[in-house]
Design an enzyme around this catalytic site. Structure first.
Site, mmCIF file in Angstrom:
data_model
loop_
_atom_site.group_PDB
_atom_site.id
_atom_site.type_symbol
_atom_site.label_atom_id
_atom_site.label_comp_id
_atom_site.label_asym_id
_atom_site.label_seq_id
_atom_site.Cartn_x
_atom_site.Cartn_y
_atom_site.Cartn_z
ATOM 1 N N GLY A 39 15.042 8.612 -75.490
ATOM 2 C CA GLY A 39 15.510 9.502 -74.417
ATOM 3 C C GLY A 39 17.031 9.545 -74.381
ATOM 4 O O GLY A 39 17.705 9.312 -75.399
ATOM 5 N N SER A 40 17.561 9.784 -73.205
ATOM 6 C CA SER A 40 18.986 10.099 -73.055
ATOM 7 C C SER A 40 19.939 8.960 -73.383
ATOM 8 O O SER A 40 21.149 9.177 -73.435
ATOM 9 C CB SER A 40 19.256 10.542 -71.622
ATOM 10 N N SER A 41 19.433 7.756 -73.548
ATOM 11 C CA SER A 41 20.327 6.629 -73.821
ATOM 12 C C SER A 41 21.275 6.896 -74.967
ATOM 13 O O SER A 41 22.377 6.364 -75.011
ATOM 14 C CB SER A 41 19.518 5.390 -74.190
ATOM 15 N N LYS A 89 22.768 9.609 -75.772
ATOM 16 C CA LYS A 89 23.660 10.761 -75.616
ATOM 17 C C LYS A 89 25.104 10.425 -75.939
ATOM 18 O O LYS A 89 25.891 11.301 -76.311
ATOM 19 C CB LYS A 89 23.531 11.332 -74.205
#
Lengths: 387, 716
Positions: free
Chosen positions: B392-394, B396
């Site tokens: 997931g967004s980790s 980014k």
């Protein structure tokens, strides 16, 4: 001939007694490595074979060898047929097809054939008389001898049994040598043999594919091992090297009976048969080994003496053939254990464990005894004694 | 002329033949003389010389300590009964005698069934054979008797039938015991100690054997070493295991080990650090040369090679922290599952990796696992290195840096966050439409659209609402993944373990939408350790360091209280430096910091006293079983480091397949807060107690210093 007496030559019997002693001691010591079974297993059987062998010798000595002369061709034919049977129906053991299974026992026709062939060649040579032939006259008889020899030699060589082949060839050559054939013919034969050997060596280096048709692939390692035991320390070189170490370590007086390190630790292969001389060499030392060699020489001396005194040319040739067989076996077998000859499967006569070879050798001695007992007169000079 | 021609030549040639044979026989005697008299001495010496037998004696394997010098893995003595056959071995009869004697003192197995299982048919045949050697021999045919000894023996055994050996009472415990012991004696090799029994040797057995050694030639009662963890199961999957002496060296690599001088029954590391550091831990066997005379009696011993105990490993792990993190992960997992069993039906793990971002030293690796079938919580910490999950967004931070470096965005650039609608695709948007945002806010608020923009620009695609992406350059997949791998995402982290997974990287480059998914961590999957390395790299100003579990290798000094001199020191090992402007990295660090103060994690972290910088992630991970949709779940991830300005600890937390309702009271945040607390609490406790890492240190500093200078060389 005194019929009351047993037909025995006591010198030969005495020598056989000595051989039996050597044989039994060495077989017992050599088979100790197979401690799992009965340690006297081979010894007991060897003694039985000796008794049977001596009986066979006596029986053959009874027979007037001169009567045999008429039957040599028949014997030769029987032997050859047996060899042909072996060739097609023989039993294979350890990679060689040498035996005929008769149901109750196996026989090895090549063993009998040695004797039959020698008898037949002796008969052929007997016919040409005792006076030297010209080269021209020699041709026919030589061809005949070579022809009769070639068939069994080929069949035995094919089994394969190089050892026996060479042994018979040696005996036949011995016969030709002492016969009345022209010396030129003898020299021709020698140079032919030398050329043959030279060709083989040439083929080996330059046309190996042809060479390998003549010499079986299983025979090469033995030759390699003999030529360089250190380098081929795994296969036959290993056998030779272990044997050399064992015999060497016997030194002058030997390691003592049943004390040979190499023998007792199972490092000598086939110590009760082919490599029995290694047992004698290691445990009895140079003295024991030399005594045995001398005993063999005495045996041959005795047979030569018989030949010298024989008043039948046929008898002389029989003796010479037997000398050829025994001398070659002794030299080849002892020679291979001390690195003089390549390793072959030839046993040491009268010493190695094994019935067939022993019986054959006893038969040979029986013929010699027969010749000896039928030598009627000692009054003539050697030259005169021979018809 | 005719007269001479007719001369009988036989006597002459017969003489010649005789002379020739005489010559041959003389040759034999001559050669015998050469072999026996001239070279006899040498042959005798050669035989004696070859009777030097070498025996190898095992040495204790190296121990493992944690970073504070606490003993983690110890060798514990184990009572062992061994048998050392004499030169050339004992005869079978003799071995049976020994076995019968020994059977009076020890029992190979307590349970009858186990004892029975040890004795096979062949053992029974061999036993019968010993008593019926003659009989067995008589069964051989004449031909078989000509076979070699070994072949003969096998033939004889073949001919021993059940009706033969069943004349013995095989329900007799004592008999089975004797045969089981004899079986062990049979496999021993001359002069090398062979273990007969080393498990569950009772004190009584040990004492009895010791007292009766005089009656038991070759038998000895000694002590063997057994690996014992001082922290029970904690960290055991990384410590690994070694083979038992019955297993010996792994069959599939036998030649490899034999070439290194191992014996077949040597115990070797087969997993984890035991395997990775096998050459350090094994030590060097003592080699003793026995000289025996031809009777087999030993007449001298000489130590050829001095034995050397295996080297000890100093781990980077803080075992106390490790224990606490294990406990935190387990308790949180348990709590969340218990509170919401239905929603968390598929949640079964909580994975944590903690590193020192500066050096790459691994501080703790935890993996709590819920075993639903047996309803219990177990340690599966290996999953930190083995299992890959959508992050997931980790990640980014990595996407953002890719954007900066590829010059598709600039620091401070504003992008309008609104749903992205590509023809024939579901609309893609952030968790809420964020409107006009700059890069910092994009991280703080975890904007998806900002990342999509970066991805589309990397692919030089032209975006028009409700139209397909035009001019999409598929090479962008490679470019983006290349950036990611500079952080360790999808690459080997280089950890010192025999195996690590490198994540699951997609292969489809046809679907442009997948590039957008990749940019927000919804396509490629990574291990927890990779995520930890990624966040460490950001914390560490762009230096990617190799995570490692072993800090130092030290010589054993015979004492467990102090450490021996350093053999090898594993300091900071920089794998690569992110190839971009430092100001970009500072920008991302700032974004990570904002996440805790103003952003998505504010609720959980605003009050944290440790100045943590982090990034959250929630990856949709729908559960299918047999192709059928079961439930929506999320992978909850959290990567971060602290303190913000001088990072000393970095962490990655992954909780796969959490129920969707958990997002905002997040298990990952709770774990994160507690592990930070545990870390800083322990640090404070130790500072107060004056405990330093270099408690046992005297000599080691220099080695570490030199390590650090070499790092600087790499930086320049």
């Amino acid at each position: 001939m005194q019929t009351k007496k047993l037909p025995i030559d006591y010198t030969i019997l005495f020598l056989l007694g000595c051989f039996l002693l050597f044989s039994v001691l060495a077989i017992y010591s050599g088979s100790a490595q197979y401690a799992s079974g009965d340690p006297t297993f081979f010894v007991k059987r060897q003694i039985v074979w000796y008794v049977v062998g001596i009986l066979v010798m006596i029986v053959i000595a009874y027979v007037d060898f001169e009567l045999i002369e008429k039957w040599t061709l028949a014997l030769y034919a029987i032997g050859t047929i047996l060899l042909i049977l072996v060739h097609f129906y023989g039993k294979e053991l350890k990679g060689a097809q040498r035996w005929l299974d008769l149901g109750f026992t196996d026989i090895q026709p090549s063993e009998f054939m040695k004797i039959f062939l020698i008898l037949h060649i002796a008969a052929i040579l007997n016919k040409i008389g005792k006076y030297r032939l010209s080269f021209k006259d020699s041709i026919w008889v030589t061809m005949k001898v070579l022809f009769y020899s070639a068939i069994p030699l080929y069949l035995i060589f094919e089994q394969p049994d190089l050892g026996s082949t060479l042994m018979i060839a040696f005996a036949v050559f011995g016969l030709l040598f002492v016969s009345s054939i022209s010396i030129k013919m003898i020299l021709l034969l020698v140079s032919l043999a030398a050329t043959g050997l030279g060709t083989l060596i040439f083929l080996y280096f330059h046309h190996f594919e042809l060479f390998s048709k003549v010499i079986k692939s299983h025979q090469m390692p033995r030759i390699y091992g003999w030529l360089n035991p250190e380098m081929h320390a795994q296969g036959f070189g290993f056998q030779l090297r272990q044997s050399l170490l064992g015999i060497g370590s016997g030194q002058l007086t030997g390691s003592g009976y049943n004390q040979g390190f190499q023998v007792q630790n199972g490092r000598i292969p086939e110590a009760q048969t082919d490599f029995i001389f290694a047992v004698i060499g290691e445990e009895f030392g140079f003295i024991g080994a030399s005594i045995l060699v001398c005993l063999f020489f005495l045996l041959i001396y005795r047979i030569i003496t018989i030949a010298f005194h024989a008043n039948s040319l046929f008898g002389v040739y029989i003796c010479v053939g037997v000398i050829g067989l025994i001398a070659f076996q002794v030299f080849q077998n002892i020679g291979m254990t001390i690195g003089l000859m390549p390793i072959t499967g030839l046993a040491l006569p009268f010493i190695s464990y094994g019935g067939s070879a022993l019986i054959t050798n006893m038969m040979a001695l029986g013929l010699v005894t027969s010749v000896h007992l039928r030598t009627k007169s000692y009054m003539f000079s050697n030259e005169e004694a021979i018809r | 002329m005719g007269k001479t021609k007719k001369k009988a030549q036989l006597p002459f040639r017969l003489n010649l033949l005789f002379v020739f044979i005489f010559f041959l026989f003389s040759l034999l005697i001559l050669q015998l003389g050469v072999v026996q008299i001239l070279n006899g001495e040498e042959a005798r010496n050669t035989i004696n010389e070859t009777e030097n037998i070498r025996a190898r004696m095992s040495v204790p394997r190296g121990l493992m300590y944690d970073r504070f010098g606490n003993l983690v893995l110890d060798n514990e003595p184990e009572r062992t009964i061994t048998y050392t056959p004499p030169r050339n071995g004992d005869s079978a009869k003799k071995r049976l005698e020994i076995a019968e004697k020994l059977a009076e003192f020890i029992m190979m197995e307590e349970e009858f069934e186990d004892l029975e299982a040890r004795v096979r048919e062949r053992d029974k045949q061999e036993y019968w054979y010993l008593f019926n050697t003659q009989e067995a021999g008589s069964r051989l045919t004449e031909e078989e008797k000509e076979l070699s000894a070994g072949e003969q023996y096998n033939k004889m055994l073949e001919k021993i039938k059940p009706e033969d050996y069943n004349t013995f009472d095989w329900s007799d415990r004592h008999l089975l015991n004797v045969v089981a012991i004899k079986k062990e004696l049979d496999t021993a090799f001359q002069l090398s100690p062979h273990t007969i029994k080393n498990e569950n040797v009772t004190e009584e057995e040990y004492a009895l054997v010791s007292e009766n050694l005089a009656q038991l030639p070759g038998i000895d009662a000694t002590i063997d070493w057994n690996r014992v963890s001082k922290y029970d199961n904690t960290f055991s999957s990384f410590i690994g295991r070694i083979s038992s002496s019955n297993e010996g060296i792994p069959r599939e690599n036998r030649d490899y080990y034999l070439s290194l001088g191992y014996s077949r029954n040597d115990r070797v590391g087969t997993s984890g650090l035991e395997q990775q550091y096998e050459n350090m831990l094994r030590g060097q066997k003592e080699v003793i040369q026995y000289t025996t005379n031809s009777n087999g009696t030993i007449i001298g011993t000489e130590t050829i090679v001095d034995g050397k105990a295996g080297n000890d490993l100093i781990l980077t792990v803080d075992m106390e922290l490790q224990q606490r993190v294990d406990e935190i992960a387990k308790i949180e997992l348990e709590n969340f599952i218990n509170q919401n069993p239905r929603e968390n039906e598929y949640m079964s793990e909580a994975l944590v990796a903690m590193l020192d971002p500066q050096t790459g030293e691994v501080l703790a690796l935890s993996g709590a696992h819920y075993d639903r079938e047996n309803d219990r919580y177990v340690d599966h910490s290996y999953r930190v290195v083995y299992d890959a999950h959508l992050p997931g967004s980790s990640i980014k931070g990595a996407t953002m840096l890719a954007g900066y470096d590829a010059n598709v965005i600039e620091p401070g650039e504003i992008i309008y966050d609104r749903p992205i609608r590509i023809a024939e695709t579901q609309p893609k948007s952030s968790w809420t439409d964020l409107g006009r945002i700059n890069d910092l806010t994009a991280i703080e608020q975890s904007s998806n659209v900002y990342m999509f923009e970066i991805a589309m620009r990397l692919a030089t695609a032209t975006y028009r609402e409700n139209e397909p992406l035009y001019n999409f350059d598929r090479d962008a997949f490679r470019v983006l993944r290349n950036y990611f791998s500079q952080f360790g995402l999808g690459a080997r982290t280089g950890i010192d373990l025999p195996f690590e997974a490198t994540g699951v990287i997609g292969t489809n480059t046809q679907d442009g939408g997948l590039l957008l998914d990749t940019a927000i961590g919804q396509h490629d999957a990574y291990t927890t350790l990779q995520l930890a390395q990624y966040v460490s790299t950001i914390a560490n100003d762009g230096y990617r360091v190799r995570p490692h579990l072993v800090k130092e290798v030290r010589q054993a000094n015979g004492s467990k209280e102090s450490l021996g001199p350093i053999v090898e020191s594993h300091g900071r090992d920089i794998l690569n430096r992110i190839d971009m402007d430092e100001s970009y990295i500072k920008r991302v660090q700032e974004g990570f910091r904002l996440v805790t103060t103003d952003g998505t994690a504010r609720g959980h972290w605003a009050n944290s006293p440790y100045n943590v910088a982090l990034k959250t992630g929630t990856a949709q991970n729908d559960v299918y079983e047999d192709g059928e949709f079961q439930m929506r779940t999320n992978n909850l991830t959290l990567v971060g480091y602290a303190p913000y300005d001088e990072p000393e600890v970095a962490f990655a937390i992954v909780v796969p397949r959490a129920g969707t309702g958990n997002d905002h009271n997040g298990i990952h945040h709770r774990i994160g807060n507690q592990i930070m607390e545990a870390y800083f609490d322990l640090k404070e406790e130790r500072d107060q107690a004056g405990i330093t890492e270099n408690l046992h240190e005297q000599i080691g500093n220099e080695a570490i210093d030199s390590e650090e200078t070499s790092d600087e060389d790499q930086e320049n």
